[in-house]
Write a protein that holds these residues in place. Structure first.
Motif, PDB file in Angstrom:
ATOM      1  N   ASN A 172       0.830  -1.209   0.000  1.00  0.00           N
ATOM      2  CA  ASN A 172       0.000   0.000   0.000  1.00  0.00           C
ATOM      3  C   ASN A 172       0.861   1.254   0.000  1.00  0.00           C
ATOM      4  O   ASN A 172       0.525   2.235  -0.678  1.00  0.00           O
ATOM      5  N   PHE A 173       1.938   1.219   0.741  1.00  0.00           N
ATOM      6  CA  PHE A 173       2.839   2.381   0.738  1.00  0.00           C
ATOM      7  C   PHE A 173       3.343   2.645  -0.678  1.00  0.00           C
ATOM      8  O   PHE A 173       3.364   3.789  -1.155  1.00  0.00           O
ATOM      9  N   ARG A 174       3.757   1.567  -1.307  1.00  0.00           N
ATOM     10  CA  ARG A 174       4.264   1.719  -2.676  1.00  0.00           C
ATOM     11  C   ARG A 174       3.176   2.257  -3.588  1.00  0.00           C
ATOM     12  O   ARG A 174       3.442   3.099  -4.441  1.00  0.00           O
ATOM     13  N   GLU A 175       2.001   1.774  -3.396  1.00  0.00           N
ATOM     14  CA  GLU A 175       0.906   2.210  -4.253  1.00  0.00           C
ATOM     15  C   GLU A 175       0.747   3.725  -4.183  1.00  0.00           C
ATOM     16  O   GLU A 175       0.701   4.413  -5.215  1.00  0.00           O
ATOM     17  N   PHE A 176       0.666   4.193  -2.980  1.00  0.00           N
ATOM     18  CA  PHE A 176       0.534   5.643  -2.822  1.00  0.00           C
ATOM     19  C   PHE A 176       1.735   6.367  -3.420  1.00  0.00           C
ATOM     20  O   PHE A 176       1.591   7.389  -4.105  1.00  0.00           O
ATOM     21  N   TYR A 177       2.880   5.807  -3.154  1.00  0.00           N
ATOM     22  CA  TYR A 177       4.114   6.427  -3.630  1.00  0.00           C
ATOM     23  C   TYR A 177       4.123   6.532  -5.149  1.00  0.00           C
ATOM     24  O   TYR A 177       4.344   7.617  -5.712  1.00  0.00           O
ATOM     25  N   TYR A 178       3.816   5.443  -5.810  1.00  0.00           N
ATOM     26  CA  TYR A 178       3.863   5.452  -7.266  1.00  0.00           C
ATOM     27  C   TYR A 178       2.748   6.317  -7.847  1.00  0.00           C
ATOM     28  O   TYR A 178       2.915   6.943  -8.897  1.00  0.00           O
ATOM     29  N   ILE A 179       1.640   6.339  -7.182  1.00  0.00           N
ATOM     30  CA  ILE A 179       0.561   7.210  -7.671  1.00  0.00           C
ATOM     31  C   ILE A 179       1.007   8.661  -7.644  1.00  0.00           C
ATOM     32  O   ILE A 179       0.784   9.424  -8.606  1.00  0.00           O
ATOM     33  N   GLN A 180       1.647   9.025  -6.560  1.00  0.00           N
ATOM     34  CA  GLN A 180       2.145  10.408  -6.476  1.00  0.00           C
ATOM     35  C   GLN A 180       3.191  10.670  -7.560  1.00  0.00           C
ATOM     36  O   GLN A 180       3.183  11.725  -8.199  1.00  0.00           O
ATOM     37  N   MET A 181       4.049   9.714  -7.768  1.00  0.00           N
ATOM     38  CA  MET A 181       5.089   9.893  -8.773  1.00  0.00           C
ATOM     39  C   MET A 181       4.478  10.119 -10.150  1.00  0.00           C
ATOM     40  O   MET A 181       4.836  11.061 -10.870  1.00  0.00           O
ATOM     41  N   GLU A 182       3.539   9.266 -10.459  1.00  0.00           N
ATOM     42  CA  GLU A 182       2.916   9.395 -11.779  1.00  0.00           C
ATOM     43  C   GLU A 182       2.183  10.721 -11.902  1.00  0.00           C
ATOM     44  O   GLU A 182       2.267  11.417 -12.918  1.00  0.00           O
ATOM     45  N   LYS A 183       1.510  11.058 -10.835  1.00  0.00           N
ATOM     46  CA  LYS A 183       0.724  12.289 -10.870  1.00  0.00           C
ATOM     47  C   LYS A 183       1.615  13.508 -11.113  1.00  0.00           C
ATOM     48  O   LYS A 183       1.332  14.352 -11.989  1.00  0.00           O
ATOM     49  N   PHE A 184       2.684  13.569 -10.366  1.00  0.00           N
ATOM     50  CA  PHE A 184       3.540  14.755 -10.502  1.00  0.00           C
ATOM     51  C   PHE A 184       4.384  14.696 -11.778  1.00  0.00           C
ATOM     52  O   PHE A 184       4.734  15.745 -12.330  1.00  0.00           O
ATOM     53  N   ALA A 185       4.663  13.504 -12.212  1.00  0.00           N
ATOM     54  CA  ALA A 185       5.375  13.403 -13.489  1.00  0.00           C
ATOM     55  C   ALA A 185       4.491  13.917 -14.626  1.00  0.00           C
ATOM     56  O   ALA A 185       4.945  14.671 -15.496  1.00  0.00           O
ATOM     57  N   ARG A 186       3.270  13.536 -14.596  1.00  0.00           N
ATOM     58  CA  ARG A 186       2.365  14.011 -15.637  1.00  0.00           C
ATOM     59  C   ARG A 186       2.180  15.526 -15.524  1.00  0.00           C
ATOM     60  O   ARG A 186       2.074  16.215 -16.541  1.00  0.00           O
TER      61      ARG A 186
END
Length: 577
Positions: free
Chosen positions: A466-480
């Motif tokens: 779950n931590f990773r999930e949130f982490y990667y979601i944030q990464m993708e969001k800010f990358a976009r």
DNA sequence: AGTCGGCCTG
DNA sequence: CAGGCCGACT
């Protein structure tokens, strides 16, 4: 005489691994079992012996006796307060307080065997010794009386001439006010006695008194050492006993106690000589609050420290040293401390985020090399993440070994939990700063107080998922968002501490901001952001499994977790605020 | 078959 | 954050 290292080691170990008991014990100032078991009813001494009408005829003798008794009482109640004017020892009017202290001190024994054999078994010996002590005291008192009664009438007369109206009040009043130290200070300041006693008599009296004091002191010390050093006693008890003694003057204490504490003969008790070594975790925040300055961050605080530490400092090292390091780091005083309690305002870079970084969450457009200076970036952001790969296997392989060592250590005081509590979750979140993909063995190594089962293990694994999930979601969001902002060079995507992305992550994994996010995590974050940026920029997100390559990269970038996280007494209570 | 990671959902 | 599901891997 020489400090006993074995005394300090279990104390430190026990305290830091028994954070909860120690925390409770930290509030229990003084073990008063001696006072309780002592045949003398100290609370009655002033009223019976000094207020006895028959004694009014000999105020001088009474004053002397009161002094002697005061000395002994002070030492019996607490060696650290023997010369102090603390109300602890002179609390005949507050027996409940003393009882409360005793109760609090015994509270932690719940952790150990409920029978508490050490205490029950040791008590008769202590009582016998104290009884001998009392007899010795009485003998010596008798000698004092005899010596004084030789020139007795004269001295009384002379003394009475000096102002008998003062003394009758002084004796009891002194004791009632809890001025235990007066006896000693009078001795030291040589009151007027020599003036009205023949000098040979006075000299012998002085010698006698000194011998008396010394004998009593030695006897008390031997008793206390026996109590405190008794090997069969559980280490936890030992530590708490000392802690209680130490707490005697760290509790809210009247002025003058500290001064008297300083006047103590340090050799009396080995453990008292270095109380700072065994200061329990729960007690430290009192004197060393978390909100101590933590910036600037020492440049050496990076991954390398933790990678080299295990090899050079395995768990076979004296555990108390490790625990002290742990305590120090936990309290934000270690050179590589991550702990801070002050909040964002502690960081100048965090307090006033520029409008630019507020608009551009990755904060990269600021192009401030100082924020990602090479000295603090052991991990080159763009090109060389795999440089660290050779270090990883050793890190991972050591876990089992450490685990084995951990389990062999006498962590009898570690309270093994069946389930996971919020403290474990918090700890796991903080560990995420160092490891995104922890193995189950690593988790077992870093949660020694958890009784791992298949269910618990998968739950914890799930946490990190779950931590990773949130982490990667944030990464993708800010990358976009970066892409939509027109950024083309992924290298400008760094994540400083005043960026929105950092705040989002910090809010998720470090709510309360009581942990200083390590630089290595910011580096990984920047790298992840760049990887997402590259993938999305290249249109790879059309592939359903376009994130997998990124996951693969990130999974190889786990850092070594600081040793502090291995403490079974991981101070959850520090986070309760 | 068991484990683990990721995704989705509540 | 947990549960369910699925796929990959051993």
């Amino acid at each position: 005489m020489e400090p006993n290292p074995t005394l300090l080691a279990p104390q430190a170990r026990t305290c830091s691994h028994l954070a909860e008991p120690c925390r409770k014990g930290a509030r229990s100032p003084c073990p008063q079992e001696l006072g309780e078991d002592y045949p003398f009813r100290w609370s009655q001494v002033p009223s019976t012996s000094l207020a006895d009408p028959s004694c009014l005829e000999d105020e001088h003798v009474q004053a002397k006796r009161a002094r002697v008794e005061t000395i002994v009482r002070g030492m019996c109640l607490s060696p650290s307060l023997q010369s102090g004017s603390a109300p602890v020892g002179a609390s005949p009017g507050c027996p409940g307080k003393a009882r409360d202290r005793r109760r609090k001190q015994r509270l932690p024994t719940q952790q150990g065997p409920p029978t508490a054999p050490g205490s029950g078994r040791r008590r008769p010996g202590v009582r016998a010794e104290l009884h001998l002590l009392q007899q010795q005291l009485e003998r010596l008192q008798g000698q004092v009386l005899q010596a004084e009664r030789g020139p007795g009438p004269r001295s009384v007369q002379q003394r009475g001439g000096c102002g008998p109206h003062v003394l009758p009040c002084q004796g009891p009043h002194k004791d009632l006010s809890g001025a235990d130290g007066h006896g000693v200070s009078e001795d030291q300041h040589s009151p007027a006695q020599p003036g009205f006693l023949p000098s040979p008599v006075w000299a012998s009296l002085e010698i006698l008194r000194r011998e008396l004091t010394r004998a009593v002191s030695q006897a008390v010390d031997s008793v206390l050492q026996e109590v405190l050093l008794d090997p069969p006693g559980p280490p936890a008890r030992l530590g708490r006993s000392f802690q209680g003694l130490l707490e005697g003057h760290s509790e809210p204490s009247p002025p003058g106690v500290s001064a008297c504490k300083d006047a103590l003969p340090l050799a009396v008790l080995p453990g008292r000589v270095q109380p700072q070594i065994g200061v329990p975790l729960g007690n430290l925040p009192k004197t060393k609050p978390l909100d101590s300055p933590r910036y600037p961050i020492p440049p050496q605080m990076n991954l390398r420290r933790y990678q080299s530490a295990p090899a050079n400092c395995p768990l076979t090292a004296p555990s108390h040293i490790q625990e002290n390091q742990i305590a120090s780091q936990l309290l934000g005083h270690g050179p590589n401390s991550h702990w801070g309690g002050g909040g964002p305002q502690d960081s100048p870079s965090q307090s006033h985020p520029s409008s630019e970084t507020a608009l551009r969450p990755w904060g990269a457009a600021r192009l401030q090399p100082s924020l990602v200076s090479p000295a603090r970036c052991p991990l080159p952001l763009a090109s060389a993440p795999l440089e660290r790969l050779p270090l990883l296997p050793s890190v991972k392989m050591e876990q089992s070994g450490r685990r084995a060592v951990l389990e062999t250590l006498p962590f009898s005081s570690v309270h093994i939990q069946e389930g996971l509590n919020p403290g474990h979750l918090k700890k796991a979140k903080l560990m995420f700063f160092f490891t995104r993909y922890p193995s189950s063995s690593l988790l077992k190594a870093y949660f020694p107080d958890v009784q791992f089962s298949r269910c618990i293990t998968s739950q914890m694994i799930k946490w990190f998922s779950n931590f990773r999930e949130f982490y990667y979601i944030q990464m993708e969001k800010f990358a976009r968002q970066a892409i939509s902002d027109g950024i083309t060079n992924p290298k400008v995507l760094v994540v400083p501490r005043d960026s929105e992305l950092f705040r989002a992550l910090n809010m998720h994994y470090n709510k309360g901001n009581d942990f200083e996010v390590p630089d290595c995590f910011l580096e990984i974050t920047s790298l992840t952001l760049q990887e997402f940026f590259r993938a999305v920029s290249a249109g790879k997100d059309s592939d359903p499994s376009w994130k997998k390559p990124i996951y693969k990269i990130i999974s190889k970038l786990d850092s070594d977790i600081p040793e502090i996280f291995k403490s079974s007494s991981y101070p959850q209570e520090l986070f309760r605020s």
